[in-house]
Design an enzyme around this catalytic site. Structure first.
Site, PDB file in Angstrom:
ATOM      1  N   GLU A   1      10.460  14.784  16.021  1.00  0.00           N
ATOM      2  CA  GLU A   1      10.708  14.818  14.584  1.00  0.00           C
ATOM      3  C   GLU A   1       9.780  15.839  13.920  1.00  0.00           C
ATOM      4  O   GLU A   1       8.560  15.743  14.053  1.00  0.00           O
ATOM      5  CB  GLU A   1      10.457  13.428  14.006  1.00  0.00           C
ATOM      6  CG  GLU A   1      10.767  13.342  12.525  1.00  0.00           C
ATOM      7  CD  GLU A   1      10.533  11.955  11.960  1.00  0.00           C
ATOM      8  OE1 GLU A   1       9.469  11.371  12.226  1.00  0.00           O
ATOM      9  OE2 GLU A   1      11.413  11.451  11.243  1.00  0.00           O
TER      10      GLU A   1
ATOM     11  N   GLU B   1      10.609   0.814   9.988  1.00  0.00           N
ATOM     12  CA  GLU B   1      11.549   1.926   9.786  1.00  0.00           C
ATOM     13  C   GLU B   1      10.798   3.183  10.187  1.00  0.00           C
ATOM     14  O   GLU B   1       9.870   3.597   9.493  1.00  0.00           O
ATOM     15  CB  GLU B   1      11.963   2.042   8.315  1.00  0.00           C
ATOM     16  CG  GLU B   1      12.659   0.824   7.758  1.00  0.00           C
ATOM     17  CD  GLU B   1      14.074   0.671   8.249  1.00  0.00           C
ATOM     18  OE1 GLU B   1      14.589   1.603   8.909  1.00  0.00           O
ATOM     19  OE2 GLU B   1      14.663  -0.387   7.993  1.00  0.00           O
TER      20      GLU B   1
ATOM     21  N   CYS C   1      13.554  10.495   6.800  1.00  0.00           N
ATOM     22  CA  CYS C   1      13.578   9.952   8.165  1.00  0.00           C
ATOM     23  C   CYS C   1      14.972  10.063   8.760  1.00  0.00           C
ATOM     24  O   CYS C   1      15.123  10.250   9.960  1.00  0.00           O
ATOM     25  CB  CYS C   1      13.076   8.518   8.182  1.00  0.00           C
ATOM     26  SG  CYS C   1      13.825   7.490   6.928  1.00  0.00           S
TER      27      CYS C   1
ATOM     28  N   LYS D   1       0.846  -1.198   0.000  1.00  0.00           N
ATOM     29  CA  LYS D   1       0.000   0.000   0.000  1.00  0.00           C
ATOM     30  C   LYS D   1       0.882   1.250   0.000  1.00  0.00           C
ATOM     31  O   LYS D   1       1.617   1.501   0.948  1.00  0.00           O
ATOM     32  CB  LYS D   1      -0.901   0.047   1.238  1.00  0.00           C
ATOM     33  CG  LYS D   1      -1.923   1.173   1.104  1.00  0.00           C
ATOM     34  CD  LYS D   1      -2.618   1.513   2.405  1.00  0.00           C
ATOM     35  CE  LYS D   1      -1.848   2.480   3.237  1.00  0.00           C
ATOM     36  NZ  LYS D   1      -1.645   3.804   2.630  1.00  0.00           N
TER      37      LYS D   1
ATOM     38  N   GLY E   1       7.285   4.646   8.245  1.00  0.00           N
ATOM     39  CA  GLY E   1       6.395   5.772   8.503  1.00  0.00           C
ATOM     40  C   GLY E   1       6.641   6.329   9.890  1.00  0.00           C
ATOM     41  O   GLY E   1       7.759   6.245  10.417  1.00  0.00           O
TER      42      GLY E   1
END
Ligand code: NAI
Ligand code: MG
Length: 512
Positions: free
Chosen positions: A420, A289, A323, A215, A267
C-alpha cells in the site's frame, strides 16, 4: 490566442502559489490555459481554532497529566495551526474511568429514544457547522475543500442521522435477541478522513448505549476537538464522549487499558497486527479497518470515458489517502493503449495546489513522513525497472505535494504492486481473459475494495463473485452510504462498519 490568454491568466494564485502550467509545448500550454480557472479560495477568516487544546474528558477540557503538548500543522503551507495535548496512560486512565461512570450512571440507563434524540442533535449540529468543519479539515489534513465540503462532512452527519435512527429500534435490528451494550469503547482513528472516521466509530457506539474514549491521529486532531465542542453545545451527558489526543503511545494506552471493552481501529496493517496481538486473550471485542491495494478491472467493452473518470476518482481522490483506493489498474489488452492515453490526457487537467481553493482536485500530502514514504516508493518503482509517468504541472513551493503518477511495465511481484503506497500512485498491468484479471486482482495480501468497468451486467456478477474484496463498485468508484457495510478480507481487516452490520461489534446478543 495563447498570448491573449496569458495576459489575462494570473500566474500565481492568491497565496502566491504558482498555478500549474504545462511547460512542454505550445499546444499543451494552450490546452492548459483553456483549462485554467481563476483562483477561488475559501475564506478561513471566520474559522475559530484555539492556540492550544487540552483533552476533552468528562465534558470539560482537562490539562494533560505531564503537561506536554504536540503541534499540528497545515501540510499545504507547513504553518503551525495549534497545539494539542499529548496523552499519557494516566490521561487515558482518567478518561476511561469517566467513560465507565457515564456508562453506568447515565448513558446505558437512557431509553433508546432518548439516546436517539442526542445523536440526532449531534448530526444536526455537524450540519450547522459544516462549513467551518470542512475548512478546518482541509487546513489540518491537506484535502481539497471540495472533498471535505461535499464528501467528508455531509457523510459524517449522515452517519449520525442513520445511527440515531437505530437507537430506539434495536429490537428490529436483532429480532428474537436482546442487544446489550458492551461498556466503554476505545476508538483509534487515522488522518485520511478524520471527522468521517470519528462518525463511523462514535455514532454506532452511542446508538447501542456504549460510551467512548476516542483518539484522533496526531496530524489531524482538530475536527475531533471541534466535535468535542459540539458535544458540549448539544448537552450530551458528561463522559459519554471523551477525546484524548496524542500519538501511537496514547493509542497503545487505550488498547491496553483493562477496563476498555472494545477496540475499534482504523489505520495501517502494521499497527493493526500489533493491536490484535496485544488484546489476544483479553476478551475485548475488536474491529480493525486496515490497508488495501484495490484492483480496477477495465474490460474491453467498458464505456472508456466513464472508466477514465472512475480511475481518476479511485486513485487521485484525496491524494490517494484512501484505504479503499483503487491503486492497481488491470486493463484488457485490446484497449490498454487507448485507455492509458486518455488517462494521461485527463490527468494533465487535474489541478494540484491550495486545498482551500474550490477548483483544486489534488491537495497536499498529509504529512512530511507520508510524503517521504511515497517518494521512497517512487524510487522503489524505478529501481524495480518500472516506467514512471507524472503530470507536467509545477507544484507549490511550500507544503507536501505529489504529482499524479503512473507506473507501467510492472510485474505482479513488484513491491509497488503488492504494498500500500497511500498516495496518488497507480500501477498498470494488462490482462487477456477474465480469469487472468481475477487471478491478478486477488494476488495481494489485501482485500478491501475493487472496481469493475464493463458494459455487461453478467460479467460484473461473474467476475465480482470471484474477487475477494469487502467492497466492489461497478462502473463507478468511491461511493459511500451509511446504510452500506464496509470492511475487508485478508490483511485488510476484521469486522464491518456501517449499516446494520456496523451495530454488531457494539452489542452483546442474548436470546429473549
Ligand atoms: P498508523 O496506523 O500508525 O496510525 C493510525 C492511528 O493509530 C493513529 O491515530 C496513530 O496515532 C495510532 N497508533 C499508532 N501506533 C499505535 C499503537 N501502537 N497502538 C495504538 N494506536 C496506534 O498509520 P500512519 O503511520 O499514520 O500511516 C502509515 C501507513 O498506514 C500509511 O502510509 C498507509 O499505508 C497506512 N494507513 C492506512 C489507513 C487506512 O485507512 N487503512 C489510514 C492511515 C494510514
Ligand atoms: Mg495537521
Amino acid at each position: 490566442m495563447a498570448d491573449k490568454l496569458k495576459e489575462t491568466m494570473p500566474s500565481n494564485d492568491v497565496n502566491g502559489t504558482p498555478k500549474p502550467s504545462s511547460p512542454n509545448a505550445d499546444t499543451a500550454e494552450q490546452i492548459t490555459m483553456l483549462w485554467e480557472y481563476s483562483p477561488a479560495p475559501e475564506s478561513s477568516e471566520h474559522i475559530s481554532i484555539s492556540d492550544k487544546y487540552h483533552h476533552f474528558i468528562g465534558g470539560e477540557w482537562v490539562h494533560p497529566e505531564k503537561g506536554r503538548y504536540m503541534t499540528t500543522i497545515n501540510p499545504a503551507t507547513e504553518n503551525k495551526l495549534a497545539e494539542f495535548a499529548e496523552g499519557t496512560s494516566e490521561d487515558v486512565k482518567r478518561a476511561v474511568k469517566v467513560a465507565r461512570k457515564a456508562y453506568e450512571k447515565s448513558w446505558s440507563n437512557l431509553s433508546g429514544k432518548e439516546r436517539g434524540k442526542y445523536i440526532f442533535r449531534l448530526a444536526r449540529m455537524i450540519q450547522e457547522k459544516a462549513r467551518e468543519l470542512a475548512i478546518i479539515e482541509s487546513m489540518d489534513g491537506g484535502k481539497p475543500i471540495r472533498e471535505s465540503r461535499d464528501v467528508d462532512v455531509p457523510l459524517a452527519a449522515a452517519h449520525f442521522f442513520y445511527y440515531a435512527g437505530w437507537a430506539d429500534k434495536l429490537g428490529y435490528a436483532f429480532p428474537g435477541r436482546k442487544a446489550d451494550p458492551l461498556g466503554v469503547c476505545g476508538q483509534i482513528i487515522p488522518w485520511n478522513f478524520p471527522l468521517l472516521m470519528l462518525a463511523w466509530k462514535i455514532a454506532p457506539a452511542l446508538a447501542t448505549g456504549n460510551t467512548v474514549v476516542l483518539k484522533p491521529a496526531e496530524t489531524t486532531p482538530l475536527t475531533a476537538l471541534k466535535f468535542a465542542e459540539i458535544c458540549m453545545d448539544a448537552g450530551l451527558p458528561d463522559g459519554v464522549v471523551n477525546i484524548v489526543t496524542g500519538a501511537g503511545q496514547t493509542g497503545a494506552a487505550i488498547v491496553n487499558h483493562p477496563d476498555v471493552d472494545k477496540i475499534a481501529f482504523t489505520g495501517s496493517t502494521e499497527i493493526g497486527k500489533i493491536i490484535q496481538k496485544s488484546i489476544a486473550g483479553t476478551g475485548k471485542k475488536f474491529t480493525l479497518e486496515l490497508g488495501g491495494k484495490g484492483p480496477l478491472i477495465i474490460f474491453e467493452d467498458a464505456p472508456i470515458d466513464q472508466a477514465v473518470e472512475g480511475i481518476i476518482n479511485a486513485i487521485f481522490f484525496n491524494q490517494g489517502h484512501v484505504c479503499c483506493a483503487g491503486s492497481r489498474l488491470l486493463v484488457q489488452e485490446g484497449i490498454s493503449e487507448k485507455l492509458i492515453k486518455k488517462l494521461k490526457d485527463r490527468m494533465e487537467t487535474l489541478i494540484i495546489g491550495d486545498p482551500l481553493d474550490k477548483n483544486t482536485d489534488i491537495g497536499a500530502i498529509n504529512s512530511r513522513s507520508q510524503y517521504e514514504r511515497i517518494m521512497k516508493y517512487l524510487e522503489t518503482g524505478k529501481n524495480e525497472g518500472a516506467e514512471m509517468y507524472q503530470t507536467s504541472g509545477s507544484l507549490p513551493e511550500n507544503g507536501y505535494f505529489c504529482r499524479p503518477t503512473l507506473f507501467t511495465g510492472v510485474s505482479q511481484s513488484n513491491r509497488i504492486v503488492q504494498e500500500e503506497i497511500f498516495g496518488p500512485v497507480l500501477t498498470i498491468q494488462t490482462f487477456r481473459t477474465p480469469d487472468e484479471a481475477i487471478e491478478k486482482a486477488n494476488n495481494t495480501p489485501y482485500g478491501l475494495a475493487s472496481g469493475i468497468w464493463t458494459d455487461k451486467g453478467s460479467k460484473i456478477f461473474k467476475t465480482g463473485q470471484k474477487i475477494r474484496s469487502g467492497v466492489m463498485w461497478a462502473n463507478t468508484y468511491n461511493k459511500f452510504d451509511p446504510t452500506a457495510p464496509f470492511g475487508g478480507y485478508k490483511e485488510s481487516g476484521l469486522g464491518r462498519e456501517g449499516g446494520l452490520h456496523g451495530l454488531y461489534p457494539y452489542v452483546n446478543l442474548t436470546p429473549v
